[in-house]
Design a protein around this motif. Structure first.
Motif, PDB file in Angstrom:
ATOM      1  N   MET A 151      -1.384   0.128 -22.590  1.00  0.00           N
ATOM      2  CA  MET A 151      -1.746   0.304 -21.186  1.00  0.00           C
ATOM      3  C   MET A 151      -2.821  -0.692 -20.746  1.00  0.00           C
ATOM      4  SD  MET A 151       0.011   3.044 -20.158  1.00  0.00           S
ATOM      5  CE  MET A 151      -0.608   4.433 -19.216  1.00  0.00           C
ATOM      6  N   VAL A 152      -2.717  -1.077 -19.455  1.00  0.00           N
ATOM      7  CA  VAL A 152      -3.769  -1.838 -18.791  1.00  0.00           C
ATOM      8  C   VAL A 152      -4.445  -0.906 -17.790  1.00  0.00           C
ATOM      9  CG1 VAL A 152      -4.333  -3.809 -17.325  1.00  0.00           C
ATOM     10  CG2 VAL A 152      -2.479  -3.996 -19.016  1.00  0.00           C
ATOM     11  N   PRO A 153      -5.705  -0.493 -18.018  1.00  0.00           N
ATOM     12  CA  PRO A 153      -6.353   0.473 -17.123  1.00  0.00           C
ATOM     13  C   PRO A 153      -6.921  -0.204 -15.873  1.00  0.00           C
ATOM     14  CG  PRO A 153      -7.823  -0.065 -18.936  1.00  0.00           C
ATOM     15  CD  PRO A 153      -6.556  -0.832 -19.182  1.00  0.00           C
ATOM     16  N   LEU A 154      -6.716   0.436 -14.718  1.00  0.00           N
ATOM     17  CA  LEU A 154      -7.220  -0.080 -13.441  1.00  0.00           C
ATOM     18  C   LEU A 154      -7.691   1.088 -12.581  1.00  0.00           C
ATOM     19  CD1 LEU A 154      -4.422  -2.691 -12.606  1.00  0.00           C
ATOM     20  CD2 LEU A 154      -6.787  -3.221 -13.245  1.00  0.00           C
ATOM     21  N   TRP A 155      -8.862   0.920 -11.935  1.00  0.00           N
ATOM     22  CA  TRP A 155      -9.375   1.937 -11.028  1.00  0.00           C
ATOM     23  C   TRP A 155      -8.767   1.743  -9.631  1.00  0.00           C
ATOM     24  CZ3 TRP A 155     -11.923   6.103 -12.541  1.00  0.00           C
ATOM     25  CH2 TRP A 155     -12.652   6.068 -13.724  1.00  0.00           C
ATOM     26  N   PHE A 156      -8.399   2.834  -8.977  1.00  0.00           N
ATOM     27  CA  PHE A 156      -7.878   2.816  -7.618  1.00  0.00           C
ATOM     28  C   PHE A 156      -8.621   3.834  -6.776  1.00  0.00           C
ATOM     29  CE2 PHE A 156      -4.362   1.254 -10.156  1.00  0.00           C
ATOM     30  CZ  PHE A 156      -3.818   0.237  -9.382  1.00  0.00           C
ATOM     31  N   GLN A 157      -8.897   3.497  -5.518  1.00  0.00           N
ATOM     32  CA  GLN A 157      -9.354   4.516  -4.587  1.00  0.00           C
ATOM     33  C   GLN A 157      -8.223   5.519  -4.390  1.00  0.00           C
ATOM     34  OE1 GLN A 157     -11.368   3.381  -0.960  1.00  0.00           O
ATOM     35  NE2 GLN A 157     -11.954   1.408  -1.820  1.00  0.00           N
ATOM     36  N   ILE A 158      -8.575   6.785  -4.194  1.00  0.00           N
ATOM     37  CA  ILE A 158      -7.561   7.823  -4.072  1.00  0.00           C
ATOM     38  C   ILE A 158      -6.557   7.491  -2.963  1.00  0.00           C
ATOM     39  CG2 ILE A 158      -7.172  10.258  -3.534  1.00  0.00           C
ATOM     40  CD1 ILE A 158      -8.418   9.770  -6.275  1.00  0.00           C
ATOM     41  N   ALA A 159      -7.051   6.918  -1.868  1.00  0.00           N
ATOM     42  CA  ALA A 159      -6.171   6.602  -0.744  1.00  0.00           C
ATOM     43  C   ALA A 159      -5.280   5.400  -1.018  1.00  0.00           C
ATOM     44  CB  ALA A 159      -7.004   6.356   0.512  1.00  0.00           C
ATOM     45  N   ALA A 160      -5.520   4.676  -2.121  1.00  0.00           N
ATOM     46  CA  ALA A 160      -4.762   3.459  -2.407  1.00  0.00           C
ATOM     47  C   ALA A 160      -3.969   3.562  -3.709  1.00  0.00           C
ATOM     48  CB  ALA A 160      -5.705   2.263  -2.460  1.00  0.00           C
ATOM     49  N   VAL A 161      -3.659   4.760  -4.150  1.00  0.00           N
ATOM     50  CA  VAL A 161      -2.867   4.934  -5.370  1.00  0.00           C
ATOM     51  C   VAL A 161      -1.475   4.314  -5.156  1.00  0.00           C
ATOM     52  CG1 VAL A 161      -1.726   6.638  -6.847  1.00  0.00           C
ATOM     53  CG2 VAL A 161      -4.093   7.007  -6.123  1.00  0.00           C
ATOM     54  N   PRO A 162      -1.000   3.459  -6.083  1.00  0.00           N
ATOM     55  CA  PRO A 162       0.287   2.767  -5.892  1.00  0.00           C
ATOM     56  C   PRO A 162       1.490   3.648  -6.237  1.00  0.00           C
ATOM     57  CG  PRO A 162      -0.691   2.096  -7.971  1.00  0.00           C
ATOM     58  CD  PRO A 162      -1.696   3.017  -7.308  1.00  0.00           C
ATOM     59  N   TYR A 163       1.742   4.638  -5.398  1.00  0.00           N
ATOM     60  CA  TYR A 163       2.835   5.573  -5.679  1.00  0.00           C
ATOM     61  C   TYR A 163       4.189   4.874  -5.763  1.00  0.00           C
ATOM     62  CZ  TYR A 163      -0.391   9.458  -4.979  1.00  0.00           C
ATOM     63  OH  TYR A 163      -1.433  10.343  -5.100  1.00  0.00           O
ATOM     64  N   ASP A 164       4.353   3.748  -5.061  1.00  0.00           N
ATOM     65  CA  ASP A 164       5.634   3.037  -5.089  1.00  0.00           C
ATOM     66  C   ASP A 164       5.896   2.368  -6.436  1.00  0.00           C
ATOM     67  OD1 ASP A 164       3.524   1.274  -4.691  1.00  0.00           O
ATOM     68  OD2 ASP A 164       4.734  -0.141  -3.534  1.00  0.00           O
ATOM     69  N   ARG A 165       4.895   2.354  -7.315  1.00  0.00           N
ATOM     70  CA  ARG A 165       5.058   1.772  -8.645  1.00  0.00           C
ATOM     71  C   ARG A 165       4.879   2.836  -9.725  1.00  0.00           C
ATOM     72  NH1 ARG A 165       1.358  -3.483  -8.945  1.00  0.00           N
ATOM     73  NH2 ARG A 165       2.507  -3.683 -10.920  1.00  0.00           N
ATOM     74  N   MET A 166       5.188   4.088  -9.385  1.00  0.00           N
ATOM     75  CA  MET A 166       5.060   5.205 -10.312  1.00  0.00           C
ATOM     76  C   MET A 166       6.385   5.959 -10.359  1.00  0.00           C
ATOM     77  SD  MET A 166       1.276   6.477  -9.015  1.00  0.00           S
ATOM     78  CE  MET A 166       0.730   7.246 -10.527  1.00  0.00           C
TER      79      MET A 166
END
Length: 410
Positions: A151-166
């Motif tokens: 895994m490559v860990p990355l922090w995201f703001q809750i409003a910017a979670v990349p749901y289209d890549r999940m």
């Protein structure tokens, strides 16, 4: 363990709470009710389905002056390569669920910490492979995330979670996990064909008095038996434990709590600073702390130890007991509050305190419209108001403005 285990029949106590659903209905076959209600707690038998493989999935979260963030991992190889997900993996034979979650978290991103169970999700892939995922939140991580072979860990703001890549099911249940005001666990069932979600269901929260310690259950039960609808009981524990104790005790008394305070209430049509004493308080608040009555979603509050109290506030309410900052449940940083006072439905509010008791929250579940005058206090004034001494709204959380800053809060 809180969640049901494979190959056993488990007696559970089920209670449901009214909670706002901020998400639209899912695809055909979805079932996302906007509220859950029950007149009393009922014991039921639930048979866990056979043939499910157990996995864990951990979502580390942290908060700063900008807001809440979640750590996601981008899969580097294997099943789901390129997709973002939480950190976890398959439970080994003889391994406890929590042990697996901590092991996988450390292996995949190098973090450690204390886990909080959030959900249990069953997913059926291509009509043949069924997996059970035990979802955890890590509120306070130890260490710094590092890249691993997987895994490559990355922090995201809750409003910017990349749901289209999940994975598509995460788009439906992960927002519920990441909403900090919702501490009740839920269960979900989803079916995926190829890359698409064909159906899904989110079930009501499952509450288990057994989640509370035996000693705490006994003390709470005694308080209810002695005090009835006006009982009061203080204890140290998590917000999860408070929510379970709340719904359990109120259901025992034949009541339900339906005010979630998740969303901001309608803005007041006029100022609450409508008398000499209230105008005096308003001038003090605005001059000393520059807090405006209309609220500010970008403001942040921290206690004297530097722990987050709240992110944003809805309004300043000027009443005859002094000025109070009004929050929604979603704006409160609940992990900071470890001491709670649970009260019966005959009262008006619950109370929550941080670790050193320097900050006190009033969790309102009933208005004070039937109380023309306030209790004694530094700024209390007897005005004999027919509509009550303050416009405290059920579902909102309040904090005394002067007391917070006097305690060293910022």
């Amino acid at each position: 363990a809180f969640w049901l285990k494979t190959d056993v029949l488990t007696r559970i106590v089920s209670a449901h709470t009214c909670c706002e659903n901020s998400h639209s209905a899912m695809a055909a076959g979805a079932d996302l009710p906007k509220s859950f209600e029950t007149d009393s707690i009922a014991e039921v038998l639930f048979e866990v389905e056979q043939g499910e493989t157990d996995y864990t999935c951990v979502f580390p979260v942290r908060v700063d002056e900008v807001g809440w963030h979640v750590l996601l991992g981008r899969k580097k190889r294997g099943f789901g390569e390129g997709k973002f997900d939480g950190f976890g993996g398959k439970v080994k034979v003889g391994e406890r669920i929590e042990e697996c979650a901590l092991r996988e978290l450390q292996e995949e991103c190098g973090l450690e910490g204390t886990l909080r169970r959030s959900a249990e999700v069953v997913v059926l892939f291509d009509s043949k492979k069924r997996t059970r995922h035990h979802i955890f939140v890590l509120d306070s991580e130890v260490g710094e995330p590092r890249e691993s072979d997987e895994m490559v860990p990355l922090w995201f703001q809750i409003a910017a979670v990349p749901y289209d890549r999940m994975w598509p099911d995460l788009q439906e249940w992960l927002p519920h996990v990441l909403e900090q005001h919702k501490s009740l666990r839920f269960r979900g069932y989803f079916e995926i064909e190829g890359e698409g979600l064909t159906s899904g269901r989110i079930l009501a929260p499952i509450l288990l008095p057994g989640f509370l310690s035996e000693a705490l259950r006994g003390e709470v039960r005694e308080a209810v038996a002695t005090g009835g609808a006006t009982f009061e009981f203080s204890f140290r524990g998590s917000k999860d434990e408070f929510d379970v104790a709340l719904l359990w005790t109120w259901a025992l008394l034949g009541h339900r709590r339906c005010q979630s305070g998740a969303a901001a209430p309608p803005r007041r049509a006029s100022s609450t600073a409508d008398s000499t004493n209230r105008l005096r308080d308003k001038n003090r608040v605005e001059e000393r702390w520059q807090l405006l009555e209309r609220g500010d979603s970008t403001a942040s509050f921290f206690d004297r130890a530097g722990s987050c109290v709240a992110l944003g506030f809805n309004a300043i309410v000027y009443g005859d007991h002094g000025p109070y900052i009004e929050f929604t449940q979603a704006q409160i940083c609940w992990p900071t509050f470890t001491d709670h006072t649970l009260k019966g439905p005959g009262r008006t509010h619950f109370e929550h305190r941080n670790a050193d008791a320097s900050v006190k929250l009033y969790d309102q579940f009933k208005s004070v419209g039937d109380q023309p005058n306030p209790p004694p206090g530094q700024f209390a004034v007897q005005c004999n108001r027919a509509d009550g001494y303050a416009d405290y709204r059920p579902g909102c959380v309040y904090m005394a403005c002067d007391s917070f800053f006097a305690s060293g809060g910022t």
